[in-house]
Write a protein that holds these residues in place. Structure first.
Motif, PDB file in Angstrom:
ATOM      1  N   ALA A 175       6.686  11.314  -8.311  1.00  0.00           N
ATOM      2  CA  ALA A 175       5.334  10.970  -8.555  1.00  0.00           C
ATOM      3  C   ALA A 175       4.232  12.344  -8.421  1.00  0.00           C
ATOM      4  O   ALA A 175       3.375  12.133  -8.548  1.00  0.00           O
ATOM      5  CB  ALA A 175       3.696   9.970  -8.180  1.00  0.00           C
ATOM      6  N   THR A 180      -3.456  10.367  -9.070  1.00  0.00           N
ATOM      7  CA  THR A 180      -3.495   9.543  -8.443  1.00  0.00           C
ATOM      8  C   THR A 180      -3.484   7.545  -9.053  1.00  0.00           C
ATOM      9  O   THR A 180      -2.640   6.888  -9.451  1.00  0.00           O
ATOM     10  CB  THR A 180      -4.406   9.029  -7.787  1.00  0.00           C
ATOM     11  OG1 THR A 180      -4.758  10.036  -7.511  1.00  0.00           O
ATOM     12  CG2 THR A 180      -4.147   8.193  -6.751  1.00  0.00           C
ATOM     13  N   SER A 183       0.038   7.246 -11.040  1.00  0.00           N
ATOM     14  CA  SER A 183       1.084   7.307 -10.491  1.00  0.00           C
ATOM     15  C   SER A 183       1.333   5.570  -9.747  1.00  0.00           C
ATOM     16  O   SER A 183       2.658   5.753  -9.475  1.00  0.00           O
ATOM     17  CB  SER A 183       1.326   7.797  -8.974  1.00  0.00           C
ATOM     18  OG  SER A 183      -0.100   7.773  -8.488  1.00  0.00           O
ATOM     19  N   ARG A 184       0.286   4.844  -9.607  1.00  0.00           N
ATOM     20  CA  ARG A 184       0.559   3.514  -9.698  1.00  0.00           C
ATOM     21  C   ARG A 184       1.139   2.868 -10.872  1.00  0.00           C
ATOM     22  O   ARG A 184       1.437   2.212 -10.248  1.00  0.00           O
ATOM     23  CB  ARG A 184      -1.071   2.835  -9.038  1.00  0.00           C
ATOM     24  CG  ARG A 184      -1.266   1.703  -8.701  1.00  0.00           C
ATOM     25  CD  ARG A 184      -2.523   1.156  -8.100  1.00  0.00           C
ATOM     26  NE  ARG A 184      -2.988   1.432  -7.221  1.00  0.00           N
ATOM     27  CZ  ARG A 184      -3.418   0.147  -6.280  1.00  0.00           C
ATOM     28  NH1 ARG A 184      -3.090  -0.900  -6.678  1.00  0.00           N
ATOM     29  NH2 ARG A 184      -3.809   0.061  -5.164  1.00  0.00           N
ATOM     30  N   PHE A 187       4.630   3.990 -10.539  1.00  0.00           N
ATOM     31  CA  PHE A 187       5.528   2.868  -9.818  1.00  0.00           C
ATOM     32  C   PHE A 187       6.047   1.655  -9.969  1.00  0.00           C
ATOM     33  O   PHE A 187       6.959   1.111  -9.320  1.00  0.00           O
ATOM     34  CB  PHE A 187       4.931   3.088  -8.684  1.00  0.00           C
ATOM     35  CG  PHE A 187       5.429   4.327  -7.495  1.00  0.00           C
ATOM     36  CD1 PHE A 187       5.276   5.520  -7.751  1.00  0.00           C
ATOM     37  CD2 PHE A 187       6.394   4.076  -6.475  1.00  0.00           C
ATOM     38  CE1 PHE A 187       6.028   6.553  -7.111  1.00  0.00           C
ATOM     39  CE2 PHE A 187       6.968   5.212  -5.867  1.00  0.00           C
ATOM     40  CZ  PHE A 187       6.285   6.294  -6.173  1.00  0.00           C
ATOM     41  N   GLU A 203       9.539  10.615  -1.664  1.00  0.00           N
ATOM     42  CA  GLU A 203       7.851   9.995  -2.166  1.00  0.00           C
ATOM     43  C   GLU A 203       7.011  10.785  -0.670  1.00  0.00           C
ATOM     44  O   GLU A 203       6.970   9.816   0.128  1.00  0.00           O
ATOM     45  CB  GLU A 203       7.823   8.626  -2.931  1.00  0.00           C
ATOM     46  CG  GLU A 203       6.230   8.475  -3.313  1.00  0.00           C
ATOM     47  CD  GLU A 203       5.929   9.629  -4.151  1.00  0.00           C
ATOM     48  OE1 GLU A 203       6.856  10.004  -4.740  1.00  0.00           O
ATOM     49  OE2 GLU A 203       4.588  10.435  -3.679  1.00  0.00           O
ATOM     50  N   ASP A 205       3.153  10.407  -0.264  1.00  0.00           N
ATOM     51  CA  ASP A 205       2.152   8.853  -0.718  1.00  0.00           C
ATOM     52  C   ASP A 205       2.612   8.106   0.222  1.00  0.00           C
ATOM     53  O   ASP A 205       3.360   7.296  -0.399  1.00  0.00           O
ATOM     54  CB  ASP A 205       1.671   9.105  -2.232  1.00  0.00           C
ATOM     55  CG  ASP A 205       0.887   8.004  -2.004  1.00  0.00           C
ATOM     56  OD1 ASP A 205       0.626   7.549  -1.281  1.00  0.00           O
ATOM     57  OD2 ASP A 205      -0.434   7.940  -3.384  1.00  0.00           O
ATOM     58  N   ASP A 207       1.511   5.181   0.591  1.00  0.00           N
ATOM     59  CA  ASP A 207       0.767   3.426   0.156  1.00  0.00           C
ATOM     60  C   ASP A 207       1.816   3.588  -0.900  1.00  0.00           C
ATOM     61  O   ASP A 207       2.135   2.267  -0.667  1.00  0.00           O
ATOM     62  CB  ASP A 207      -0.519   4.008  -0.426  1.00  0.00           C
ATOM     63  CG  ASP A 207      -1.647   3.678   0.383  1.00  0.00           C
ATOM     64  OD1 ASP A 207      -1.354   3.910   1.770  1.00  0.00           O
ATOM     65  OD2 ASP A 207      -2.698   4.759  -0.071  1.00  0.00           O
ATOM     66  N   LEU A 208       2.237   4.698  -1.337  1.00  0.00           N
ATOM     67  CA  LEU A 208       3.291   3.776  -3.104  1.00  0.00           C
ATOM     68  C   LEU A 208       5.036   3.938  -1.633  1.00  0.00           C
ATOM     69  O   LEU A 208       5.399   2.424  -2.295  1.00  0.00           O
ATOM     70  CB  LEU A 208       3.223   5.156  -3.646  1.00  0.00           C
ATOM     71  CG  LEU A 208       2.497   5.749  -4.251  1.00  0.00           C
ATOM     72  CD1 LEU A 208       2.874   6.733  -5.337  1.00  0.00           C
ATOM     73  CD2 LEU A 208       2.450   4.595  -5.490  1.00  0.00           C
ATOM     74  N   ARG A 211       4.711   0.364   0.126  1.00  0.00           N
ATOM     75  CA  ARG A 211       4.905  -0.904  -1.752  1.00  0.00           C
ATOM     76  C   ARG A 211       6.138  -1.417  -2.527  1.00  0.00           C
ATOM     77  O   ARG A 211       5.906  -1.974  -2.338  1.00  0.00           O
ATOM     78  CB  ARG A 211       3.367  -0.449  -2.840  1.00  0.00           C
ATOM     79  CG  ARG A 211       2.874  -1.482  -2.828  1.00  0.00           C
ATOM     80  CD  ARG A 211       1.890  -1.077  -4.155  1.00  0.00           C
ATOM     81  NE  ARG A 211       0.708  -0.614  -3.451  1.00  0.00           N
ATOM     82  CZ  ARG A 211       0.198   0.649  -4.188  1.00  0.00           C
ATOM     83  NH1 ARG A 211       0.312   0.622  -5.438  1.00  0.00           N
ATOM     84  NH2 ARG A 211      -1.122   1.268  -2.960  1.00  0.00           N
ATOM     85  N   PHE A 212       6.427  -0.078  -2.416  1.00  0.00           N
ATOM     86  CA  PHE A 212       8.036  -0.189  -2.911  1.00  0.00           C
ATOM     87  C   PHE A 212       8.940  -0.486  -1.732  1.00  0.00           C
ATOM     88  O   PHE A 212       9.856  -1.102  -3.435  1.00  0.00           O
ATOM     89  CB  PHE A 212       8.031   1.523  -3.215  1.00  0.00           C
ATOM     90  CG  PHE A 212       9.130   2.051  -4.371  1.00  0.00           C
ATOM     91  CD1 PHE A 212       9.513   0.664  -5.785  1.00  0.00           C
ATOM     92  CD2 PHE A 212      10.194   2.149  -3.870  1.00  0.00           C
ATOM     93  CE1 PHE A 212      10.446   0.951  -6.773  1.00  0.00           C
ATOM     94  CE2 PHE A 212      11.195   2.218  -4.835  1.00  0.00           C
ATOM     95  CZ  PHE A 212      11.218   2.072  -5.967  1.00  0.00           C
TER      96      PHE A 212
END
Ligand code: ADP
Ligand code: MG
Length: 250
Positions: A175, A180, A183-184, A187, A203, A205, A207-208, A211-212
């Motif tokens: 990403a 932004t 990128s969501r 992902f 990565e 970020d 948050d990403l 989540r991943f």
């Protein structure tokens, strides 16, 4: 436990500088394994050692149970390892469908005959369309890759890597440079890849990442600080300190 990718006591020195310091990493088959750490921690160097782009100073790399430390990048690709392609270099003037089909043709060993009409490669096109459907790229099939939003371009890079039918996919900041909002979506598409492909992700970020990933390794100054499930990493004071340190020096 079956491991898709392992390192044992991996060391990489650049002159007197130790970029990777005794890293022993075990990535389980089917994992979504994130590798995090501050800038300069050695993440990209580690990926380069895994792919064979760099040779380690000592230690070993084990791919699907086989020691591949002395093997070339190509031999590792044949054993099922893939990393994302640098698409901008290669396929800018081609459409998405042409680009992905070319990559499929290469895997099928018919790359050299690609000057033939595209219609001569029906099965390759079917494969390419399947990959594009998986990554939700069908709606841009006939657009030139250079005209696409950056997030879509990164997805094409992943499609090209998947054309080799890898069992292990290495994603180094997929990403990076992607806005932004995009990128969501990027992902979400990566998260939907089948579980028979193990994914190692770098990565920034968080948050990403959270989540991943189902497993996170934290690299600091070339060494592994810790490795655990996201819920444990999220509350680890040592990890927080590393990132707070980075923020205050930025
Ligand atoms: P990250 O990807 O975690 O930001 P890198 O793996 O790119 O970190 O770099 C780790 C460290 O190794 C950095 O200090 C970087 O300057 C150094 N480094 C990386 N590649 C080389 C190289 N080819 N020669 C010398 N030093 C390098
Ligand atoms: Mg890097």
């Amino acid at each position: 436990m079956t491991y898709a990718l392992q390192t044992r006591n991996l060391v990489k020195k650049f002159g007197g500088f130790v970029a990777i310091n005794d890293v022993t990493l075990n990535v389980a088959a089917g994992a979504r394994h994130a590798l995090i750490g501050p800038n300069g921690a050695g993440k990209t160097t580690l990926i380069n050692l895994l792919t064979g782009f760099l040779e380690p100073t000592s230690g070993s790399v084990i791919l699907r149970g086989d020691d591949v430390t002395g093997r070339s990048q190509n031999q590792r690709v044949k054993r099922g390892l893939a990393r994302t392609f640098q698409i901008n270099r290669l396929f800018a003037d081609m459409t998405v469908l042409e680009s992905v089909t070319l990559a499929v043709c290469e895997r099928r060993g018919i790359g050299a005959r690609f000057w033939r009409p595209v219609g001569a490669h029906g099965e390759a096109i079917d494969d390419a369309a399947g990959l594009m459907a998986q990554l939700r790229l069908l709606d841009v099939a006939h657009e030139q890759t250079k005209d696409l939003a950056y997030g879509k371009q990164r997805l094409i890079e992943i499609a090209l890597a998947l054309a080799a039918q890898p069992r292990v996919l290495l994603l180094d900041e997929p990403a990076a440079g992607v806005p932004t909002g995009e990128s969501r979506e990027l992902f979400e598409s990566i998260a939907q890849l089948p579980r028979d492909i193990t994914i190692v992700l770098i990565e920034h970020d968080m948050d990403l990442v959270f989540r991943f990933a189902d497993r996170i390794s934290v690299l600091v100054s070339g060494a592994l600080l810790t490795e655990d499930v996201p819920a444990v990493i999220a509350v680890d004071p040592r990890v927080k300190e590393v990132y707070l340190g980075e923020a205050s020096h930025a």
